[in-house]
Design an enzyme around this catalytic site. Structure first.
Site, PDB file in Angstrom:
ATOM      1  N   ARG A 175       0.830  -1.196   0.000  1.00  0.00           N
ATOM      2  CA  ARG A 175       0.000   0.000   0.000  1.00  0.00           C
ATOM      3  C   ARG A 175       0.870   1.253   0.000  1.00  0.00           C
ATOM      4  O   ARG A 175       1.734   1.409   0.857  1.00  0.00           O
ATOM      5  CB  ARG A 175      -0.907  -0.013   1.234  1.00  0.00           C
ATOM      6  CG  ARG A 175      -1.935   1.094   1.256  1.00  0.00           C
ATOM      7  CD  ARG A 175      -2.896   0.938   2.401  1.00  0.00           C
ATOM      8  NE  ARG A 175      -2.224   1.041   3.702  1.00  0.00           N
ATOM      9  CZ  ARG A 175      -2.842   0.921   4.864  1.00  0.00           C
ATOM     10  NH1 ARG A 175      -4.131   0.641   4.893  1.00  0.00           N
ATOM     11  NH2 ARG A 175      -2.176   1.039   5.999  1.00  0.00           N
ATOM     12  N   THR A 187      -1.020   7.622  -1.037  1.00  0.00           N
ATOM     13  CA  THR A 187      -2.290   7.501  -1.762  1.00  0.00           C
ATOM     14  C   THR A 187      -3.168   6.392  -1.223  1.00  0.00           C
ATOM     15  O   THR A 187      -4.367   6.344  -1.499  1.00  0.00           O
ATOM     16  CB  THR A 187      -2.030   7.220  -3.249  1.00  0.00           C
ATOM     17  OG1 THR A 187      -1.433   5.918  -3.393  1.00  0.00           O
ATOM     18  CG2 THR A 187      -1.093   8.265  -3.846  1.00  0.00           C
ATOM     19  N   ASP A 211      -0.394  -4.302  13.314  1.00  0.00           N
ATOM     20  CA  ASP A 211       0.007  -4.751  11.980  1.00  0.00           C
ATOM     21  C   ASP A 211       0.196  -6.263  11.999  1.00  0.00           C
ATOM     22  O   ASP A 211       1.076  -6.782  12.688  1.00  0.00           O
ATOM     23  CB  ASP A 211       1.306  -4.058  11.567  1.00  0.00           C
ATOM     24  CG  ASP A 211       1.694  -4.384  10.131  1.00  0.00           C
ATOM     25  OD1 ASP A 211       2.106  -5.543   9.881  1.00  0.00           O
ATOM     26  OD2 ASP A 211       1.592  -3.491   9.280  1.00  0.00           O
ATOM     27  N   ASP A 214       3.717  -7.587  10.955  1.00  0.00           N
ATOM     28  CA  ASP A 214       4.735  -7.357  11.980  1.00  0.00           C
ATOM     29  C   ASP A 214       4.567  -8.302  13.150  1.00  0.00           C
ATOM     30  O   ASP A 214       5.555  -8.812  13.708  1.00  0.00           O
ATOM     31  CB  ASP A 214       4.652  -5.914  12.481  1.00  0.00           C
ATOM     32  CG  ASP A 214       5.213  -4.914  11.483  1.00  0.00           C
ATOM     33  OD1 ASP A 214       5.910  -5.343  10.542  1.00  0.00           O
ATOM     34  OD2 ASP A 214       4.938  -3.707  11.628  1.00  0.00           O
TER      35      ASP A 214
END
Length: 210
Positions: A105, A109, A201, A204
């Site tokens: 990602r 944006t 996350d 992670d």
């Protein structure tokens, strides 16, 4: 109730999910819990696979058994965190064929950028289950499914651990024909597009990176 969305609310799934949400849960324990939850989710995702009759002989007598009909179905992992869900599902269906889509990602944006695409052939003849632990903005999932449809996939399902209402809305708008299976619909996205309350996350936490 969200149309096209199934929340897998089995007590074992919800119990394990609670432990995964805890910030003190270690990466090894997180991976184990994710593997166990994904196996339970795969049970629901494959509940209506078509069967065909097959004559067999048991140690006692002849009978008619039932085996999965058609080509082996396909699991597609959205890298990298999708591999955490993939492993548990392969424990349940080791003969499934596997594909990978690499997407990241853009932090400005929030759009999904593809960097890897490798999937099995004859997708049009297979049930395709796309796995990614988090459905946040929905941009990555939408991009992956759009790419799979261009490759011929027709019977697609999306499985995630957590979904945000914003991601569900994005997915339903882009791909209303793709059912979503999740263990939880959380509250919302925060200003950084993380799911709240979420679990951080997923990549992670799976791999111990920051």
């Amino acid at each position: 109730m969200n149309q096209g969305v199934t929340v897998i609310d089995h007590p074992l799934v919800q119990h394990k999910l609670t432990w995964m949400r805890r910030k003190e849960t270690s990466s090894p324990n997180f991976r184990t819990l994710l593997r166990e939850i994904s196996l339970l989710m795969a049970y629901e995702l494959t509940r209506d696979l078509p069967l065909t009759d097959q004559p067999i002989e048991t140690p006692v007598s002849e009978t008619i058994g039932h085996v999965i009909d058609g080509k082996k179905f396909c699991l597609i992992s959205i890298l990298r965190a999708g591999n955490g869900l993939l492993e548990g599902m392969l424990d349940l269906v080791p003969n499934a064929v596997v594909g990978h889509i690499g997407l990241y990602r853009d932090h400005e944006t929030l759009e999904a950028i593809e960097y890897y695409f490798k999937v099995p052939g004859h997708l049009e003849e297979r049930r395709v289950i796309v796995v990614d632990p988090m459905l946040a903005t929905g941009h990555t999932s939408v991009a992956a499914i759009t790419r799979l449809k261009k490759a011929g996939a027709q019977d697609i399902r999306f499985a995630c651990l957590l979904a945000a209402p914003e991601g569900i809305k994005e997915m339903r708008a882009a791909h209303p024909d793709v059912p979503i299976f999740t263990a939880s619909i959380d509250e919302c996205l925060n200003e950084n597009s993380y799911i709240v309350p979420g679990l951080g996350d997923a990549g992670d936490r799976i791999y111990g990176t920051k």
